[in-house]
Scaffold this motif. Structure first.
Motif, mmCIF file in Angstrom:
data_model
loop_
_atom_site.group_PDB
_atom_site.id
_atom_site.type_symbol
_atom_site.label_atom_id
_atom_site.label_comp_id
_atom_site.label_asym_id
_atom_site.label_seq_id
_atom_site.Cartn_x
_atom_site.Cartn_y
_atom_site.Cartn_z
ATOM 1 N N TYR A 1 0.826 -1.204 0.000
ATOM 2 C CA TYR A 1 0.000 0.000 0.000
ATOM 3 C C TYR A 1 0.863 1.258 0.000
ATOM 4 O O TYR A 1 0.354 2.362 0.008
ATOM 5 C CB TYR A 1 -0.940 -0.002 1.213
ATOM 6 N N GLY A 2 2.180 1.084 0.030
ATOM 7 C CA GLY A 2 3.089 2.215 0.024
ATOM 8 C C GLY A 2 3.383 2.715 1.424
ATOM 9 O O GLY A 2 2.997 2.107 2.420
ATOM 10 N N LYS B 1 -4.085 6.953 7.352
ATOM 11 C CA LYS B 1 -4.443 6.836 5.933
ATOM 12 C C LYS B 1 -4.860 5.409 5.582
ATOM 13 O O LYS B 1 -5.793 5.217 4.803
ATOM 14 C CB LYS B 1 -3.291 7.309 5.055
ATOM 15 N N LEU B 2 -4.173 4.429 6.132
ATOM 16 C CA LEU B 2 -4.576 3.039 5.884
ATOM 17 C C LEU B 2 -6.004 2.801 6.360
ATOM 18 O O LEU B 2 -6.804 2.162 5.673
ATOM 19 C CB LEU B 2 -3.623 2.058 6.570
ATOM 20 N N TRP C 1 5.764 3.559 8.975
ATOM 21 C CA TRP C 1 5.398 4.853 8.399
ATOM 22 C C TRP C 1 4.378 5.602 9.247
ATOM 23 O O TRP C 1 3.941 6.686 8.873
ATOM 24 C CB TRP C 1 4.861 4.671 6.979
ATOM 25 N N ASP C 2 4.011 5.027 10.382
ATOM 26 C CA ASP C 2 3.052 5.712 11.241
ATOM 27 C C ASP C 2 3.720 6.937 11.849
ATOM 28 O O ASP C 2 4.925 6.951 12.093
ATOM 29 C CB ASP C 2 2.564 4.778 12.344
ATOM 30 N N THR C 3 2.970 7.975 12.083
ATOM 31 C CA THR C 3 3.526 9.217 12.601
ATOM 32 C C THR C 3 2.757 9.716 13.813
ATOM 33 O O THR C 3 1.607 9.352 14.025
ATOM 34 C CB THR C 3 3.487 10.345 11.542
#
Length: 149
Positions: free
Chosen positions: A8-9, A15-16, A29-31
């Motif tokens: 999914y990038g 966003k997911l 990639w979680d922020t």
């Protein structure tokens, strides 16, 4: 008949969840999104507490007292905020109210790093140079602005 995988990038869990209805437990990639006013409030409270600290004065408190006595700089926190405002005016920081991002691994957005440098400037630098000059010095050393994670 092998297994098929899909990427999914580089997406945050927000966003997911919004686009694909799931999250990953260990998403690299979680922020963490941090509002600028929270960063400033934290450092302002710390600076005010240092000003009120009893006689075990730090070098910064001694320099602040010297600067106040000599008329060089009355309020160190106000000078730090002026540096932040100059960074914003010179487009090194995004317009207020800004939000900054920290990746799950601890990597910070370059603009957050720049903001942290501005609010942690030593008293002697704040008293010796104008906020605009300090902003230009910090900004020229900073990496180019990034897209939010």
């Amino acid at each position: 008949g092998g297994e098929v995988g899909i990427s999914y990038g580089a997406l945050t869990n927000n966003k997911l969840l919004a686009f694909y209805a799931f999250c990953e437990d260990d998403n690299p990639w979680d922020t963490l999104s941090v509002p600028e006013e929270s960063v400033l409030a934290f450092f302002e409270a710390d600076a005010r507490a240092a000003e009120r600290a009893p006689s075990s004065s730090t070098q910064e408190q001694q320099e602040a007292a010297q600067g106040q006595a000599g008329g060089g700089g009355a309020d160190l926190w106000a000078r730090r905020v002026a540096v932040v405002e100059a960074l914003r005016r010179f487009k090194y920081l995004p317009p207020a109210p800004a939000r900054y991002h920290v990746l799950a691994g601890g990597e910070v957005q370059p603009e957050l790093e720049l903001l942290l440098q501005a609010v942690r400037l030593p008293a002697h630098r704040l008293l010796l140079a104008a906020p605009r000059t300090l902003a230009l010095q910090l900004g020229e050393r900073a990496p180019p602005p990034s897209d939010p994670f």
